[in-house]
Design an enzyme around this catalytic site. Sequence first.
Site, PDB file in Angstrom:
ATOM      1  N   THR B 190      54.072 -15.335  14.984  1.00  0.00           N
ATOM      2  CA  THR B 190      54.225 -13.906  15.165  1.00  0.00           C
ATOM      3  C   THR B 190      55.701 -13.578  15.279  1.00  0.00           C
ATOM      4  OG1 THR B 190      53.702 -12.048  16.607  1.00  0.00           O
ATOM      5  CG2 THR B 190      53.913 -14.176  17.668  1.00  0.00           C
ATOM      6  N   GLU B 335      48.551 -13.129  19.486  1.00  0.00           N
ATOM      7  CA  GLU B 335      48.357 -13.922  20.689  1.00  0.00           C
ATOM      8  C   GLU B 335      46.956 -13.760  21.282  1.00  0.00           C
ATOM      9  OE1 GLU B 335      50.950 -12.161  19.919  1.00  0.00           O
ATOM     10  OE2 GLU B 335      52.824 -13.006  20.679  1.00  0.00           O
ATOM     11  N   LYS B 442      56.263  -0.893  15.284  1.00  0.00           N
ATOM     12  CA  LYS B 442      55.124  -1.399  14.548  1.00  0.00           C
ATOM     13  C   LYS B 442      54.947  -0.559  13.297  1.00  0.00           C
ATOM     14  CE  LYS B 442      51.151  -3.945  15.792  1.00  0.00           C
ATOM     15  NZ  LYS B 442      50.189  -4.189  16.857  1.00  0.00           N
TER      16      LYS B 442
END
Lengths: 559, 559
Positions: B190, B335, B442
């Site tokens: 990530t 995660e 994002k």
Amino acid sequence: MSPLPGLMQHDHPLTIAGLVRRMATVTARSEVVDFRADGRTTRRSFAGVADRAARLGAHLGALGVREGDRVATLAWNSAQHLEAYLGIPAIGAVLHTVNLRLTPEHLTYVLNHGGARVLLVDRTLLGLLEAVADDLTELEHLVLLGEGPEPGAALERFRSEDLDAALADVAPLAAWPEVDDRAAAALCYTSGTTGNPKGVLYSHRSSVLHALAAGMVDTLAVGRGDRVLPIVPMFHANAWGLPYACALTGASLVFVGRDMSAATIAAAIAAERVTIAAGVPTIWMDLLRYAEQHEVDVSSLRCAPCGGAAVPRALMEGFERRLGAEIVQAWGMTETSPLGAVARVPEDVPEEERWARRLAQGTIAPLVEARLVDDAGVEQPWDGTSEGELQVRGPWIAAGYYRDPDASEEAIDDGWLRTGDVATIDDRGTLRLTDRAKDIIKSGGEWISSVALEGELLAHPEVLEAAVIAHPDERWTERPLACVVLAPRATAGPAELRAFLAERVARWWVPERFAFIEEVPKTSVGKFDKKVLRARLAEGALAVCVDGTGVAASASTGR
Amino acid sequence: MSPLPGLMQHDHPLTIAGLVRRMATVTARSEVVDFRADGRTTRRSFAGVADRAARLGAHLGALGVREGDRVATLAWNSAQHLEAYLGIPAIGAVLHTVNLRLTPEHLTYVLNHGGARVLLVDRTLLGLLEAVADDLTELEHLVLLGEGPEPGAALERFRSEDLDAALADVAPLAAWPEVDDRAAAALCYTSGTTGNPKGVLYSHRSSVLHALAAGMVDTLAVGRGDRVLPIVPMFHANAWGLPYACALTGASLVFVGRDMSAATIAAAIAAERVTIAAGVPTIWMDLLRYAEQHEVDVSSLRCAPCGGAAVPRALMEGFERRLGAEIVQAWGMTETSPLGAVARVPEDVPEEERWARRLAQGTIAPLVEARLVDDAGVEQPWDGTSEGELQVRGPWIAAGYYRDPDASEEAIDDGWLRTGDVATIDDRGTLRLTDRAKDIIKSGGEWISSVALEGELLAHPEVLEAAVIAHPDERWTERPLACVVLAPRATAGPAELRAFLAERVARWWVPERFAFIEEVPKTSVGKFDKKVLRARLAEGALAVCVDGTGVAASASTGR
């Protein structure tokens, strides 16, 4: 293989305490209802139940209950019983749910063998305990649930107290202890074909995995919008895992206690807008019959998972037509937690194929692996026609029995559980039971051991041979048929044999049907060949005499 | 606590091999479709895929891959990629899915850090590999997927072979090895806010548990009757776990490969009767816009799980009205496997409350535990208004990063994963994100590191200070806005800064929007105070200049 160095995935344990924490938070607003047809219904939020479970945990700790200790329950379905389901395992102790339909001998056996020092018991069931009080070697302490009489003189030597009073006096545990999720969480005995009941231990991991699976769309599909009525008793395979499934998903729970009459079930569904109700076929036949004679509103019901015996198509069709709800057949046993297969068919399957699949026992459940093994030990293909004994394994399938190495040895074949059912499986993983490898009769969802009945019949001085087989029964699906060879000049008839058995086995085991024959057919090695008897019965070549309205009556009140 | 003596519950491991066995048996007839708009669609049964996975396992063993070894993939969504998802972990090796959108530097980093010697790579992506070939220290062997050019000179030093040819040459493994279900099954990196990408390791247990959860009615509700189109890439948080959920439940899978245009997605849904399609909001906005201009039949679609960014109500309403399918919002991150919360609301909830709950990030998922912690480390109540950083833990939540102790230390607070999101939770367990604790943007479902962008901006000789914040964007939800303090007499403008950045970061990170300011506001301890900048932006008090049609174009082709 050892984990990769640096593996940092949370090895978060799957525990009952985790379910209780969820009830105290995410699913806090869901509710548990003790429905009473007389209007004395009570209700409590999941948060309230979780709080009481934490009080029960604290109280049991104060009583000296430690991790790994068994704590037993002898109780109908209720919110209090649910608190025991949660609080006992969450402190690392083992919930032992005792079947209240056992004979006094078996009740004594399971209480002593399980070894609980503390028993939570419905006041209405104290009579069962009083009858065996002198033989209980491990029990010390009674916690009394519900209303009813206080313990009588026979129970004097046990300490006793009221559950609600005890919980009011104690602060809830601030946090649950850390428990290994492979440790035992619950213990439930199953009556097999021979000998004593056998204990199945469920781990925390197996119980939580089973709860997850029960929330899947292709199994029981329990979800947060549901209101679930488990008619199946909480002393029977954990009420099919529904209490834990509801704790996890937030489906509300409705309990009817000991009153499982069709009238009460219909009233509970109507008043509490029940969406899922789970029980054996007998329950649904009763409800359907009741609905034909009374005004009932069960429109909220959408799904009735049904197991314990094969479900006739007429029942499914009648149920859908008159009650608007779908009976979903499932297969399982105490040893399989019990979800082994569920006959939920996707909506886009054509009508006739749907029926073929719905009338099967179902698709092998997620995480469950199955195989068919013939008499020679050869694995059979999944072609829908090849038969073999069904064997299963998986994270919620027993691999043996508690403190019973002989029974364990017999039950397990190279890591696979021998189910005793003969079956086919097709290339969609659809399980169809075709016969029974073990010699058992399933009556109203409960096992009756033919071998045990035969042993008791042989104890009668006028009985030379006895072979008990299953007889189809409209109400109970199966009832025992005793095929008896009498001694020359014997005078015993059905009534006498029934009276004889009534003192030796559970009332509802006593056969109503007898066939007096000249000889029990034998196999080449001299064993009773019941297949021949079953074939004769199917052909109408056995003269069956019936004597048993009394038993039928006692069976329906005693169950 | 040690398990009870005599505990005989099957401790059956939860492994990817178990999923493959299920595909070879119970779900054998389900299918995997590689949809191509040009008519070259191919399909394969689950049984066929399981067979090929067993061949892949055998082949990797012959290449010397051992338990714990990483095997990487650099590929679009396809049946071949699915075979890698299954065959690699099932032999105990670790599937490392490489994000094909990484910068060359990060691509090099994750391939070397992950340490795979074998890479399965789409021929169409060989160019990405050629650009970094000289820097790859671990890679030795390429297995080529799909159609396209053969490896060029830059890749000469690697052995290479065609996947299909290799599988045709090898017999499938007769049985999968026994693997500890706590061992690593998959590895996914990530991109965080700073520094190098961080690797999240999934265990077999976490992957199988996550697959079970995805089949639950209150989460993604994937079932055997479904046909699932994962538009979310398989290199992104395991395509939200959908491949494994389908393997378990028997839902068929449809892949569109690299062509994620609205036209192709609409055609795939229509031709393959897709019932569930999963992607980021941008995908659904494109599809909705496309549907307004073209004749589309997406009537089979019933549910579109949507994550990666907040979903606007207008999108949900438009989607339902025009396409007849429900967008279900979900929250998660690499995660968290990624299922952390799902906004699926029971049907009987009144309309306006439904919307309030559907516009939230959702109900905390089963087995996931959550807490809110404020800046002072104090846990906040679940009252729907108290804010805190969202922290989670559970069996599929990461507790650290692969071979990265510093990042692990920073990410974990006493066993809880710090998500970097600020949120409220109400008394139903409904999660609502309100702010972001970490400094990230994002964009179209992917992270952009503002800190990394600032670092690169500061490398420009005329930039004195730089603070990058999120700017709302209709198409990508958020895009970076660079707030820059230029040196006196500087001549650089947006175009020059963009050209400067384009050589240093991924194309789609390059901001289109710039605000030239006199000073970056600071906190009392002298840190950049981006809250002030965000407030000014919200008030319209920042002069934003836009330069970036080129970037927008490259972003849409490069993604």
